[in-house]
Write a protein that holds these residues in place. Sequence first.
Motif, short mmCIF file in Angstrom:
data_model
loop_
_atom_site.label_atom_id
_atom_site.label_comp_id
_atom_site.label_asym_id
_atom_site.label_seq_id
_atom_site.Cartn_x
_atom_site.Cartn_y
_atom_site.Cartn_z
N ASP A 182 4.90 6.64 -11.48
CA ASP A 182 5.93 6.93 -10.48
C ASP A 182 5.48 6.52 -9.08
O ASP A 182 6.26 5.96 -8.31
CB ASP A 182 6.28 8.42 -10.49
N GLU A 183 4.22 6.75 -8.76
CA GLU A 183 3.71 6.33 -7.45
C GLU A 183 3.76 4.81 -7.30
O GLU A 183 4.13 4.29 -6.24
CB GLU A 183 2.27 6.83 -7.27
N ALA A 184 3.38 4.10 -8.36
CA ALA A 184 3.44 2.64 -8.31
C ALA A 184 4.87 2.15 -8.12
O ALA A 184 5.13 1.22 -7.34
CB ALA A 184 2.85 2.05 -9.59
N ARG A 185 5.79 2.77 -8.83
CA ARG A 185 7.20 2.38 -8.71
C ARG A 185 7.72 2.63 -7.30
O ARG A 185 8.44 1.81 -6.73
CB ARG A 185 8.02 3.16 -9.74
N ARG A 186 7.37 3.75 -6.72
CA ARG A 186 7.83 4.07 -5.37
C ARG A 186 7.21 3.13 -4.33
O ARG A 186 7.87 2.75 -3.36
CB ARG A 186 7.50 5.53 -5.04
N GLY A 240 -2.23 -1.51 3.17
CA GLY A 240 -1.23 -0.90 4.04
C GLY A 240 -0.28 0.00 3.28
O GLY A 240 0.16 1.04 3.79
N ALA A 241 0.02 -0.37 2.03
CA ALA A 241 0.91 0.45 1.22
C ALA A 241 0.26 1.78 0.87
O ALA A 241 0.93 2.82 0.81
CB ALA A 241 1.29 -0.30 -0.06
N LEU A 242 -1.05 1.77 0.64
CA LEU A 242 -1.75 2.99 0.28
C LEU A 242 -1.96 3.91 1.48
O LEU A 242 -2.17 5.11 1.31
CB LEU A 242 -3.10 2.66 -0.34
N ALA A 243 -1.90 3.34 2.67
CA ALA A 243 -2.23 4.11 3.86
C ALA A 243 -1.14 5.07 4.29
O ALA A 243 -1.42 6.05 4.99
CB ALA A 243 -2.55 3.15 5.02
N GLU A 244 0.09 4.80 3.90
CA GLU A 244 1.22 5.61 4.35
C GLU A 244 1.93 6.26 3.17
O GLU A 244 2.23 5.59 2.18
CB GLU A 244 2.23 4.74 5.11
N PRO A 245 2.21 7.57 3.24
CA PRO A 245 2.97 8.20 2.16
C PRO A 245 4.37 7.63 2.06
O PRO A 245 4.95 7.21 3.07
CB PRO A 245 2.99 9.68 2.57
N VAL A 246 4.90 7.58 0.86
CA VAL A 246 6.23 7.01 0.63
C VAL A 246 7.28 8.10 0.86
O VAL A 246 7.28 9.13 0.18
CB VAL A 246 6.36 6.44 -0.80
N ARG A 247 8.16 7.87 1.81
CA ARG A 247 9.23 8.81 2.12
C ARG A 247 10.52 8.05 2.34
O ARG A 247 10.53 6.85 2.60
CB ARG A 247 8.92 9.60 3.39
N GLY A 248 11.63 8.78 2.29
CA GLY A 248 12.91 8.18 2.65
C GLY A 248 13.92 8.25 1.53
O GLY A 248 13.66 8.75 0.44
N ARG A 249 15.09 7.73 1.83
CA ARG A 249 16.22 7.78 0.91
C ARG A 249 16.22 6.55 0.02
O ARG A 249 15.98 5.43 0.46
CB ARG A 249 17.53 7.86 1.69
N ALA A 253 -2.25 -12.14 -0.45
CA ALA A 253 -2.11 -10.96 0.41
C ALA A 253 -0.64 -10.61 0.61
O ALA A 253 -0.27 -9.43 0.59
CB ALA A 253 -2.79 -11.22 1.76
N ARG A 254 0.18 -11.62 0.78
CA ARG A 254 1.62 -11.38 0.95
C ARG A 254 2.24 -10.85 -0.34
O ARG A 254 3.07 -9.95 -0.31
CB ARG A 254 2.30 -12.67 1.40
N SER A 255 1.84 -11.40 -1.47
CA SER A 255 2.38 -10.91 -2.74
C SER A 255 2.13 -9.41 -2.89
O SER A 255 3.02 -8.65 -3.30
CB SER A 255 1.74 -11.65 -3.92
N ALA A 256 0.91 -8.98 -2.56
CA ALA A 256 0.60 -7.55 -2.66
C ALA A 256 1.42 -6.74 -1.68
O ALA A 256 1.88 -5.63 -2.00
CB ALA A 256 -0.90 -7.34 -2.42
N ARG A 257 1.63 -7.28 -0.50
CA ARG A 257 2.43 -6.56 0.50
C ARG A 257 3.87 -6.39 0.04
O ARG A 257 4.49 -5.35 0.22
CB ARG A 257 2.39 -7.31 1.83
N TYR A 258 4.43 -7.42 -0.61
CA TYR A 258 5.83 -7.37 -1.02
C TYR A 258 6.04 -6.57 -2.29
O TYR A 258 7.14 -6.11 -2.56
CB TYR A 258 6.37 -8.79 -1.21
N LEU A 259 4.97 -6.41 -3.07
CA LEU A 259 5.07 -5.63 -4.31
C LEU A 259 4.51 -4.22 -4.18
O LEU A 259 4.84 -3.35 -4.97
CB LEU A 259 4.32 -6.36 -5.44
N GLY A 260 3.67 -4.00 -3.19
CA GLY A 260 3.00 -2.72 -3.06
C GLY A 260 1.77 -2.65 -3.93
O GLY A 260 0.66 -2.42 -3.46
#
Length: 392
Positions: free
Chosen positions: A9-13, A256-265, A205-212
Amino acid sequence: MDGIELSADEARRLQLRAQGLLGSGLRRGGIRGLLGALGAVQLDTISVLARSHELVPYARLGAIGRDAVEAAYWGEGAGFEYWAHAASVLPLEDWPLFSFRRRAFRARGWRWHKVPEGVCEDVLKRLSAEGPLTTRELGGAKAGGDWWQWSDHKIAIEWLLDIGEVVCVRRIGWRRVYDLAERAIPSRLLDKDPDDTECLTGLVARSARYLGVGTRTDLADYYRLRADQVDAVAEAAGLVPVKVQGWRNGAWADPGALAEPVRGRHATTLLSPFDSLVWDRARTSRMFGFDHRLEAYVPKAKRVHGYFAMPLLAGGRLLGRVDPAREGRTLVARQISLEPWAVKTAARRGTAFDALRTALWRAAEWVGCDAVRVEKVNPSELASLLVLDPPD
């Protein structure tokens, strides 16, 4: 860092946020910001509700003007078209990173066809003297359009695009408009010539950024690289090795994806089959438990979900598919297919049916329809339960 573990679930988010479908991070930059945040928007000839490159920003930004999409992609300093995951609109700033691919084409000497002698020179002279031109204006169009029936001028112009001497600066209808790279690409970008390692490091690096987060195969697929190319530069790209629950293979995450908790709608929307959230079928199956393929080229009698079945996204899940069409001012759902797990909750308020109704009406209003009609629901026993009144 080897000990970082993520739940499925974390990976999906992480992916949903990276793709602009969870939270509001990508909405603030508009269409151009979205292009930069996704890195590539795939192009395709099929147009049902709209073309795929229009459906991608619609899914994330809502009812944007279709003319605004074209202006944002092709306006001065915005994007260019090249081979990424497939033929795609790419951020102009990424022009230097595709030097490795242009060099590879040039070293090979041809792509799909042997390049006819002397025709490239003629094309370059025409563009230099007359400015941007289509293949038809170059005198090289041929009826039909199958790739193996290309005229000499079509072969030449596409080869010049492959090696970076010309650029597609916009499309008229569905025809490319070509110009010289020296006119279309700013010199600050045109003069950059990073080596292959620099190019691959930047793209991975961009691929990882766009996929998380993604496996080596996931990261390779975004720009159609090789898995060994990902392995060679993953560390230099600054990626973090992780383990994802239920994944057989190890993975890499964007720091960068790991550094911030996933929040929002979560977004509730219909997705193009060519949307970068779902264009990798194997990853989509692993990430969402959702097996999907485009059936436009499948004989009608053998289609399961329809000609242009669009995945239905809601609550961070892919609930099913809608095969849409338009009849006048009516949006028609030729077929609606819900996933088995979603069927179990479809009759309850706040679940699959509410999401479906919301997605259908939002799409209808965007394309100028004021009515929605459903022709077929799978499973059929749910048809009587589907309420199509506009959502509040």
